[in-house]
Design an enzyme around this catalytic site. Structure first.
Site, PDB file in Angstrom:
ATOM      1  N   GLY A 162     -39.780 -12.215 108.684  1.00  0.00           N
ATOM      2  CA  GLY A 162     -38.970 -11.388 107.800  1.00  0.00           C
ATOM      3  C   GLY A 162     -39.308 -11.495 106.339  1.00  0.00           C
TER       4      GLY A 162
ATOM      5  N   GLU B 237     -42.936 -16.758 112.176  1.00  0.00           N
ATOM      6  CA  GLU B 237     -43.617 -15.581 112.716  1.00  0.00           C
ATOM      7  C   GLU B 237     -43.794 -14.487 111.657  1.00  0.00           C
ATOM      8  OE1 GLU B 237     -41.308 -16.278 116.981  1.00  0.00           O
ATOM      9  OE2 GLU B 237     -40.650 -14.737 115.543  1.00  0.00           O
ATOM     10  N   PRO B 238     -44.617 -14.709 110.655  1.00  0.00           N
ATOM     11  CA  PRO B 238     -44.867 -13.647 109.670  1.00  0.00           C
ATOM     12  C   PRO B 238     -45.688 -12.517 110.282  1.00  0.00           C
ATOM     13  CG  PRO B 238     -46.343 -15.489 109.276  1.00  0.00           C
ATOM     14  CD  PRO B 238     -45.384 -15.927 110.359  1.00  0.00           C
ATOM     15  N   GLY B 239     -45.334 -11.304 109.985  1.00  0.00           N
ATOM     16  CA  GLY B 239     -46.101 -10.138 110.430  1.00  0.00           C
ATOM     17  C   GLY B 239     -46.413  -9.247 109.262  1.00  0.00           C
ATOM     18  N   ARG B 240     -45.355  -8.598 108.728  1.00  0.00           N
ATOM     19  CA  ARG B 240     -45.507  -7.715 107.575  1.00  0.00           C
ATOM     20  C   ARG B 240     -46.191  -8.432 106.397  1.00  0.00           C
ATOM     21  NH1 ARG B 240     -41.704  -3.740 106.443  1.00  0.00           N
ATOM     22  NH2 ARG B 240     -40.254  -4.930 107.761  1.00  0.00           N
TER      23      ARG B 240
ATOM     24  N   ARG C  31     -42.003   5.294 108.939  1.00  0.00           N
ATOM     25  CA  ARG C  31     -41.025   4.451 108.263  1.00  0.00           C
ATOM     26  C   ARG C  31     -40.142   5.205 107.259  1.00  0.00           C
ATOM     27  NH1 ARG C  31     -42.210   0.716 105.163  1.00  0.00           N
ATOM     28  NH2 ARG C  31     -40.441  -0.640 105.686  1.00  0.00           N
TER      29      ARG C  31
ATOM     30  N   CYS D 157     -44.022  19.571 112.118  1.00  0.00           N
ATOM     31  CA  CYS D 157     -42.991  20.609 112.057  1.00  0.00           C
ATOM     32  C   CYS D 157     -41.612  19.975 112.036  1.00  0.00           C
ATOM     33  CB  CYS D 157     -43.144  21.575 113.226  1.00  0.00           C
ATOM     34  SG  CYS D 157     -44.615  22.601 113.118  1.00  0.00           S
TER      35      CYS D 157
END
Length: 443
Positions: free
Chosen positions: A248, A290-293, A330, A361
């Site tokens: 996070g 658990e770093p991701g971003r 996002r 569209c």
């Protein structure tokens, strides 16, 4: 646009990433195109590992592959000494195909299927993060049938609400994830797990949300988990060997975003662990995160080609690009904000405020509202920063639009790691049953 990592404006007035001119990348690979700054990814990995080494605690840093999961990315994080967090058979299969060591893979998810559990057990993964009692009993049954013992963490919700978007806040009591500490279900989960013949309880997992800029939420989560650990030790005689505090950690997308340095997040967490767990057990638990971003988010840039525009006097000017919500959902999902630059005219002064529209569209297919740019013309290249996380991984084929390719750039080299989808790929899984094909045309 704020320049991250190796990004810079070169003498030609073009955006350059990893020593590669994006105008050349467009000519070589086309657009839309995801560009990943490999050097910045590796730097972020090193920052986490070195920060934990400095703490003196036992640790694992597991890259949260849901942020961006392709074989090349799995290979890079493995080379940097990290573990891997997966949440589906697809992510697990990607990791296995990349040769990632199974013992360093952790399997998450609130609804793992029997097939996924069997696949993970057969691969020999290091740990399951169990989300509920249904999964717990299913995992026990499959492990018993296969006559293997599997390591588990129980995911607990500590009742901590992080300052983030409601859809990505997960540590509060009202969440689809985990065993709640406050209502006693977490304690029950530990007790039930301890009685299973083929499950080895390592400890607990806590994740409070995403895109977090302060440390107080993590510190409070550590305190809550430590208090829970004390109750478990007193009541059940069980001591947690592992405490996973999730991820996070936020990144800078736009002005006003104020992420801390990796070392600040890690020090706050490890100091809190030392403070609270030293009162409970003689040997401090191994800490997992658990770093991701924060590993890949600001290392990614999406390159588009400008097409049409629509000027509504006194209202706004829309500028359309050859991608949109299919490659970056996002803004539509979370009202996320981004910065952008005309990558082929990056030194020119901004002259107009425009809004960047996608080609789907959908009225909601907007990438950026009100960005200042030089006067935009068809054929210009628009680079949107910080698209490394939850862009490719959440991409779709809405309107049957092809998903972009992905290139890694470093030291002047550009390597394709995901091919752009072809039109044949779009229809590759389509079938027309014979009964429909032979149906007479009615008039």
């Amino acid at each position: 646009m704020f320049l991250h990592g190796t990004s810079k404006i070169n003498d030609s007035g073009h955006l350059e990433i990893g020593g590669c001119d994006v105008v050349d990348l467009k000519a070589k690979f086309g657009t839309p195109l995801y560009i990943v700054d490999e050097q910045l990814v590796r730097q972020r990995c090193k920052e986490y590992v070195e920060a934990f080494q400095a703490s003196g605690l036992k640790f694992q840093v597991a890259y949260a592959s849901k942020a961006f999961c392709v074989m090349a990315m799995c290979t890079v994080v493995e080379q940097e000494g990290m573990s891997l967090d997966v949440v589906s058979e697809g992510e697990l299969y990607t990791a296995i195909q990349a040769g990632f060591p199974a013992a360093r893979i952790h399997f998450h998810g609130n609804n793992k299927t029997p097939d996924e559990i069997e696949m993970a057990i057969d691969a020999g993964i290091g740990c399951f993060v169990v989300d509920n009692l249904v999964e717990l009993h299913l995992l026990q049954a499959i492990a018993l049938e296969k006559n293997v013992h599997v390591n588990v963490l129980l995911r607990v919700t500590p009742g901590v609400e992080a300052h983030t978007h409601e859809y990505i806040s997960t540590g509060q009591t009202d969440s689809k994830f985990g065993f709640d500490i406050g209502n006693g279900s977490a304690y029950e989960g530990v007790e039930v797990t301890s009685k299973q013949s083929h499950l080895e309880l390592l400890g607990v997992h806590s994740h409070i949300g995403s895109q977090i800029f302060e440390v107080e939420g993590f510190q409070l989560a550590v305190q809550k988990v430590a208090e829970f650990a004390q109750g478990v030790k007193t009541g059940l005689g069980i001591v947690f060997k592992v405490v996973n505090l999730g991820g996070g950690f936020g990144i800078r997308y736009v002005d006003g975003d104020t992420p801390l340095k990796v070392s600040q997040y890690v020090k706050a967490i490890t100091d809190a662990v030392k403070e609270h767990f030293a009162k409970i057990q003689s040997e401090l638990p191994e800490i997992w995160v658990e770093p991701g971003r924060s590993i890949v988010g600001d290392a990614g840039t999406t390159l588009y080609t400008v097409g049409t525009n629509k000027n509504i006097p006194g209202v706004r000017k829309y500028v359309a690009v050859d991608g949109g919500m299919t490659d970056n959902p996002r803004p539509a999902l979370y009202q996320s904000h981004y910065e952008a630059v005309l990558a082929n005219r990056a030194l020119e002064e901004a002259q107009e405020t425009v809004s960047i529209a996608g080609k789907c569209c959908e009225s909601g297919d907007m990438l950026i509202w009100d960005v200042k740019l030089p006067e935009v013309t068809s054929g210009d290249l628009l680079a949107v920063a910080c698209t490394g996380a939850y862009n490719y991984s959440m991409a779709s084929n809405y309107n049957r639009i092809r998903r972009p390719g992905v290139v890694f750039v470093k030291d002047g080299q550009s390597d394709l790691v995901v091919k752009r989808e072809s039109l044949q790929d779009i229809v590759g899984n389509d079938l027309v049953p014979e009964r429909i094909a032979k149906q007479a045309v009615t008039k």
